[in-house]
Structures are given as C-alpha cells and as structure tokens.
Design a protein around this motif. Structure first.
Motif, PDB file in Angstrom:
ATOM      1  N   GLY A 132      70.809  -5.150  60.036  1.00  0.00           N
ATOM      2  CA  GLY A 132      71.204  -4.265  59.240  1.00  0.00           C
ATOM      3  C   GLY A 132      70.537  -3.635  58.079  1.00  0.00           C
ATOM      4  O   GLY A 132      69.440  -4.075  57.461  1.00  0.00           O
ATOM      5  N   PRO A 133      71.374  -3.133  56.871  1.00  0.00           N
ATOM      6  CA  PRO A 133      72.454  -3.179  56.949  1.00  0.00           C
ATOM      7  C   PRO A 133      73.232  -1.969  58.236  1.00  0.00           C
ATOM      8  O   PRO A 133      72.309  -1.071  58.379  1.00  0.00           O
ATOM      9  CB  PRO A 133      73.357  -2.801  56.148  1.00  0.00           C
ATOM     10  N   GLU A 135      76.843  -5.747  57.006  1.00  0.00           N
ATOM     11  CA  GLU A 135      75.990  -6.353  57.830  1.00  0.00           C
ATOM     12  C   GLU A 135      75.711  -6.576  59.231  1.00  0.00           C
ATOM     13  O   GLU A 135      74.386  -6.287  59.715  1.00  0.00           O
ATOM     14  CB  GLU A 135      76.165  -7.632  57.067  1.00  0.00           C
TER      15      GLU A 135
END
Length: 104
Positions: free
Chosen positions: A94-95, A53
């Motif tokens: 993110g990811p 993440e």
C-alpha cells in the motif's frame, strides 16, 4: 491508463476523505473490516479515483459516500472497482490507487 478511447476531460480534482462500505452477496456472512475511509483524488460523471490502504478485488462493489456541496450531506453511491495499482514508492504494501466506475 485506458486504451478504450474514453474521454477524461470532465475529471475534477477532489481531495476529501470518502467513507465506504464493501458490499457482499446476501448468502455471505458479515465480515469485520468491510468499511473504512479512502481519500478521493478526482471525480467525474462516470467514476472516481481514490487512494486506499489496501487493494480491493476488481469487480468488487463499494458503497461510497460522495460529498455534496452541502458539507453536512453525503450521497451514497454504488461503484465498481475497475483497477487497483500500488503507489510505486515506499516499502511493503500500500497505499493503492483505485479506479471506480459509478454503477448508476
């Protein structure tokens, strides 16, 4: 994504949740959020590719818990972050794809 001539023929797909802990210097106080789960994408004898993440800094050492053929066992292994790249779709942060190199 490497130009150093390394062979990646020994990579094997491995899609599993991987618990991890970020290591810290002995004189640094413990911080919250230093552990979590990532998704492994592939593994080789030299390292693994995971999806996280957030992007850990390059050279950060992680203790990753690599699954073994016995489903109830995990082997703790130290790995160094070699690179991190944001997945090129979606909005915001993110990811991240993160390349790890096993240290031992």
């Amino acid at each position: 994504m490497t130009d150093c001539g390394e062979s990646h023929r020994d990579r094997v797909a491995m899609l599993r949740p991987i618990p991890y802990e970020m290591t810290r210097p002995a004189d640094e106080p413990a911080l919250l959020g230093r552990e979590g789960k990532a998704l492994s994408l592939n593994i080789s004898s030299g390292g693994m590719l995971i999806l996280m993440e957030h992007a850990p800094p390059v050279a950060q050492v992680l203790k990753v818990f690599v699954p073994t053929p016995v489903t109830v066992a995990e082997t703790p292994t130290l790995a160094e972050v070699r690179w991190a790249r944001r997945v090129p779709f979606g909005k915001g942060v993110g990811p991240y794809l993160v390349g790890l190199k096993f240290m031992f």
